[in-house]
Write an enzyme that holds these catalytic residues in place. Structure first.
Site, short mmCIF file in Angstrom:
data_model
loop_
_atom_site.label_atom_id
_atom_site.label_comp_id
_atom_site.label_asym_id
_atom_site.label_seq_id
_atom_site.Cartn_x
_atom_site.Cartn_y
_atom_site.Cartn_z
N ASP A 48 63.35 5.31 -19.57
CA ASP A 48 64.47 5.10 -18.64
C ASP A 48 64.07 5.56 -17.25
O ASP A 48 63.73 6.72 -17.02
CB ASP A 48 65.69 5.90 -19.10
CG ASP A 48 66.85 5.79 -18.13
OD1 ASP A 48 67.70 4.91 -18.34
OD2 ASP A 48 66.90 6.57 -17.16
N TYR A 53 64.51 6.88 -8.41
CA TYR A 53 63.60 7.91 -8.92
C TYR A 53 62.23 7.83 -8.27
O TYR A 53 61.47 8.80 -8.31
CB TYR A 53 63.43 7.79 -10.44
CG TYR A 53 64.68 7.97 -11.25
CD1 TYR A 53 65.88 8.39 -10.69
CD2 TYR A 53 64.67 7.70 -12.61
CE1 TYR A 53 67.03 8.52 -11.44
CE2 TYR A 53 65.82 7.84 -13.39
CZ TYR A 53 66.99 8.24 -12.79
OH TYR A 53 68.12 8.38 -13.56
N LYS A 78 67.58 0.69 -12.96
CA LYS A 78 68.94 0.64 -12.43
C LYS A 78 68.95 0.17 -10.98
O LYS A 78 68.03 0.47 -10.22
CB LYS A 78 69.59 2.03 -12.50
CG LYS A 78 69.45 2.71 -13.86
CD LYS A 78 69.99 4.14 -13.84
CE LYS A 78 69.60 4.88 -15.11
NZ LYS A 78 68.19 5.31 -15.12
N HIS A 111 73.78 1.75 -11.20
CA HIS A 111 73.60 3.20 -11.22
C HIS A 111 74.90 3.98 -10.97
O HIS A 111 75.15 5.01 -11.60
CB HIS A 111 72.54 3.60 -10.19
CG HIS A 111 71.78 4.82 -10.56
ND1 HIS A 111 70.46 5.01 -10.25
CD2 HIS A 111 72.15 5.93 -11.23
CE1 HIS A 111 70.04 6.18 -10.72
NE2 HIS A 111 71.06 6.76 -11.30
#
Length: 289
Positions: A48, A53, A78, A111
């Site tokens: 994930d 990120y 996401k 998200h």
């Protein structure tokens, strides 16, 4: 290496490994490379990530280096708040696939319920219909967001990834998801490593009885609620421990004892009050560091 995992089925029949591996905040190149290669070696196949990120490309690279076929993996990413809207979402999706060097994503999530998420969902419905996404869903959505989305969508969300741990069990939202056949996925399933939680006497007692760690007991509690979990760790020892949660069961009394730890305590932000703030993107960038 023996690695047992189980799958839960989305409403469309797609199987999702119930134990995954989260990569949030693993951003240093060498640390990330070591963590992902070790996770794959141990047996993790469900990963994930998210655009925000900053490690989509690195994850894709490690998956390529593994030598395993693409279909052996279940990959989630996401769409971020600044990419909401029909055209922007299509572009963001293409960029994610390019970074990860893949032709499709197993799962793609919104998200946060930021403005224009209905237009974002329309783009995701089309990508799903084209076979470019196997499972479409959301993250950090509360009941009111889900109700609005379901009212205005052709395809209802298949999963909701939300903060969930013993002190924040998400009872009402969990029941709502079950009622509407939306899967529940927990981020921060171990309370983001909160020491108070991991050293709770009741959890330690249950763990000692089963000859397991507190983290293993918590992850098992999630599994028995039917929840998908994506614990994160850079430690090979903890990665392996987190995977060893399918060889024991909690009794109904133990499940209830853990349920009693629920005090409605978030360890992170409240997505409802946060997302409507006029400077939410600026604050989120600070939060995600």
């Amino acid at each position: 290496m023996n690695f047992e995992n189980r799958a839960v089925k989305a409403i469309n029949g797609v199987e999702i490994p119930q134990l995954g591996f989260g990569v949030y905040k693993i951003t240093k190149a060498r640390e990330f490379e070591t963590a992902i290669s070790e996770a794959i070696r141990i047996g993790y196949r469900h990963f994930d990530t998210a655009k925000i990120y900053g490690n989509e490309e690195a994850l894709g690279r490690e998956i390529q280096k593994s030598g395993l076929p693409r279909e052996a993996f279940f990959i989630t990413s996401k769409v971020w708040n600044t990419d909401h809207g029909y055209e922007a979402t299509k572009k963001a999706f293409e960029q994610t696939c390019k970074k990860m060097n893949v032709d499709y994503l197993d799962m793609y999530l919104i998200h946060f319920a930021a403005p224009h998420y209905l237009e974002t969902w329309r783009a995701m419905e089309e990508l799903y219909s084209e076979g470019k996404i196997k499972v479409i869903g959301v993250a950090n959505f509360e009941i009111q967001h889900l109700e609005r989305l379901m009212k205005h969508s052709k395809i209802p969300p298949m999963i909701n990834q939300i903060e969930t741990h013993p002190e924040f069990a998400q009872i009402d939202l969990h029941n709502f998801l079950n009622e509407h056949q939306i899967l529940h996925e927990a981020w921060g399933p171990l309370g983001q490593g909160n020491k108070v939680l991991l050293e709770h006497p009741e959890l330690k007692r249950i763990a000692a009885y089963h000859h397991k760690t507190v983290a293993q007991v918590i992850l098992r509690w999630h599994l028995e609620r039917g929840i998908i979990v994506i614990p994160k760790s850079s430690s090979p020892k903890r990665m392996k421990e987190n995977s060893q949660i399918f060889d024991f069961e909690l009794t109904s009394d133990e499940m209830e004892q853990i349920n009693q730890l629920n005090i409605g305590k978030r360890y992170s932000i409240n997505p409802t009050g946060y997302i409507i703030h006029p400077i939410y993107n600026k604050l989120m960038k600070i939060f995600m560091k």
